[in-house]
Design an enzyme around this catalytic site. Structure first.
Site, PDB file in Angstrom:
ATOM      1  N   ASP A  55       0.224  -0.907   0.055  1.00 26.95           N
ATOM      2  CA  ASP A  55       0.056   0.129  -0.118  1.00 26.95           C
ATOM      3  C   ASP A  55       1.463   0.748  -0.259  1.00 26.95           C
ATOM      4  O   ASP A  55       0.415   2.666  -0.652  1.00 26.95           O
ATOM      5  CB  ASP A  55      -1.172   0.088   1.661  1.00 26.95           C
ATOM      6  CG  ASP A  55      -1.720   1.251   1.159  1.00 26.95           C
ATOM      7  OD1 ASP A  55      -2.186   1.479   0.043  1.00 26.95           O
ATOM      8  OD2 ASP A  55      -2.495   1.394   2.353  1.00 26.95           O
ATOM      9  N   ASP A  75       2.981   1.528  -3.536  1.00 28.73           N
ATOM     10  CA  ASP A  75       2.354   2.184  -4.590  1.00 28.73           C
ATOM     11  C   ASP A  75       1.816   3.006  -4.806  1.00 28.73           C
ATOM     12  O   ASP A  75       1.953   4.204  -6.007  1.00 28.73           O
ATOM     13  CB  ASP A  75       0.613   1.198  -5.161  1.00 28.73           C
ATOM     14  CG  ASP A  75      -0.408   1.072  -3.610  1.00 28.73           C
ATOM     15  OD1 ASP A  75       0.294   2.325  -3.380  1.00 28.73           O
ATOM     16  OD2 ASP A  75      -1.120   0.644  -3.348  1.00 28.73           O
ATOM     17  N   GLY A  76       1.916   4.331  -3.655  1.00 31.86           N
ATOM     18  CA  GLY A  76       1.836   5.337  -3.690  1.00 31.86           C
ATOM     19  C   GLY A  76       3.070   5.304  -3.686  1.00 31.86           C
ATOM     20  O   GLY A  76       2.420   7.348  -4.236  1.00 31.86           O
ATOM     21  N   ARG A 103       3.896   8.276  -7.425  1.00 32.01           N
ATOM     22  CA  ARG A 103       4.161  10.150  -7.282  1.00 32.01           C
ATOM     23  C   ARG A 103       5.714   9.861  -7.996  1.00 32.01           C
ATOM     24  O   ARG A 103       6.220  10.549  -8.921  1.00 32.01           O
ATOM     25  CB  ARG A 103       4.529   9.966  -5.980  1.00 32.01           C
ATOM     26  CG  ARG A 103       3.225  10.278  -4.956  1.00 32.01           C
ATOM     27  CD  ARG A 103       3.945  11.515  -3.733  1.00 32.01           C
ATOM     28  NE  ARG A 103       5.101  10.125  -3.139  1.00 32.01           N
ATOM     29  CZ  ARG A 103       4.232   9.192  -2.156  1.00 32.01           C
ATOM     30  NH1 ARG A 103       2.717   8.882  -2.335  1.00 32.01           N
ATOM     31  NH2 ARG A 103       4.720   7.862  -1.500  1.00 32.01           N
ATOM     32  N   SER A 111      -3.677   8.508  -9.512  1.00 34.61           N
ATOM     33  CA  SER A 111      -5.402   8.402 -10.114  1.00 34.61           C
ATOM     34  C   SER A 111      -5.860   8.040  -8.985  1.00 34.61           C
ATOM     35  O   SER A 111      -6.031   7.813  -8.307  1.00 34.61           O
ATOM     36  CB  SER A 111      -5.552   7.700 -11.241  1.00 34.61           C
ATOM     37  OG  SER A 111      -5.140   5.795 -10.617  1.00 34.61           O
ATOM     38  N   ASP A 125      -6.519   1.387  -3.360  1.00 37.25           N
ATOM     39  CA  ASP A 125      -6.125   1.423  -2.659  1.00 37.25           C
ATOM     40  C   ASP A 125      -6.745   0.782  -1.101  1.00 37.25           C
ATOM     41  O   ASP A 125      -7.096   0.479  -0.042  1.00 37.25           O
ATOM     42  CB  ASP A 125      -5.067   2.503  -2.227  1.00 37.25           C
ATOM     43  CG  ASP A 125      -3.809   1.647  -2.673  1.00 37.25           C
ATOM     44  OD1 ASP A 125      -3.580   0.618  -3.468  1.00 37.25           O
ATOM     45  OD2 ASP A 125      -3.026   2.739  -2.782  1.00 37.25           O
ATOM     46  N   ASP A 171      -7.656  -1.875   1.436  1.00 38.16           N
ATOM     47  CA  ASP A 171      -7.957  -1.433   2.684  1.00 38.16           C
ATOM     48  C   ASP A 171      -8.985  -1.623   3.844  1.00 38.16           C
ATOM     49  O   ASP A 171      -8.393  -2.805   4.660  1.00 38.16           O
ATOM     50  CB  ASP A 171      -6.816  -0.069   3.092  1.00 38.16           C
ATOM     51  CG  ASP A 171      -5.803   0.201   2.718  1.00 38.16           C
ATOM     52  OD1 ASP A 171      -4.557  -0.487   1.816  1.00 38.16           O
ATOM     53  OD2 ASP A 171      -5.507   1.984   2.118  1.00 38.16           O
TER      54      ASP A 171
END
Length: 225
Positions: free
Chosen positions: A53, A56-57, A61, A67, A74, A78
């Site tokens: 999690d 992927d953030g 960036r 998106s 996400d 979660d």
């Protein structure tokens, strides 16, 4: 024109962080399928999915592939994965209502936050600069603080799952009995409990402020001629 629009839509689905999001879903499916046959494997897969999690953030960036779809994917992943684990814990411990209450708080808090975000015209549910609560601002504006709280919460749930041995055990008894015989476990459990506690306070504040935002939106609508 239609072909171009379809190609652009497809490209968003194939963003690198979104592909990693699909992998997270697959990891969780496999993890929960094995949760009662292999506790350790479940915990490893579940935690890897949780770590992804954050990854992927970072990828979003780095490659400029942020998106709305990815953010929603996400959050849904979660919330569903945490909800499933809490539902399992509610059947292992007593009082199970504690875990069901935490499940309800987690979903209600984030759903209200997302809904109020769009009502206010914001692009992200993490935009809390105008909120009065310093704790809520600190949570969303300081990445490491948020990570500590989120990791602590998930690690606490994983520990509770791993240390459970027999059906319908007392939550307090199991925690005390497991931690008093292991100093490393006591330290990890204490830190996780601290992060978990802060996150629950944030959830309550977030739910209240998001509900206030929805009410203010209603009031402004009624004031219009």
């Amino acid at each position: 024109m239609a072909h171009t629009a379809t190609a652009k839509r497809t490209s968003v689905y194939l963003y690198i962080p979104n592909i990693l999001g699909y992998l997270r879903v697959l990891l969780n499916v496999v993890a929960f399928a094995l949760c009662f046959s292999s506790k350790l494997l479940f915990s490893i897969l579940y935690f890897i999915s949780f770590v992804c999690d954050g990854v992927d953030g970072w990828l979003a960036r780095k490659f400029n592939q942020v998106s709305t779809f990815g953010a929603v994917l996400d959050m849904v992943t979660d919330r569903v994965s945490t909800a499933c684990l809490l539902a399992i814990l509610s059947q292992l411990y007593r009082p199970g209502l504690i875990f069901l209450a935490l499940l309800g708080l987690d979903i209600a808090s984030h759903w209200l936050q997302m809904y109020s975000t769009f009502l206010c015209g914001k692009s992200s549910h993490k935009d809390v600069k105008d909120k009065s609560s310093w704790l809520l601002r600190a949570y969303y504006q300081h990445r490491y603080f948020m990570a500590f709280c989120c990791v602590g919460s998930e690690v606490l749930y994983i520990i509770l799952f791993l240390i459970h041995e027999s059906q319908d055990e007392s939550l307090i008894f199991v925690c005390v009995n497991a931690t008093k015989h292991s100093l490393p476990l006591l330290v990890i459990f204490t830190l996780a409990l601290l992060g978990w506690g802060i996150k629950q306070i944030v959830n309550i504040i977030q739910m209240k402020t998001a509900a206030d935002a929805c009410v203010m939106y209603d009031m402004r609508g009624k004031e219009k001629p």
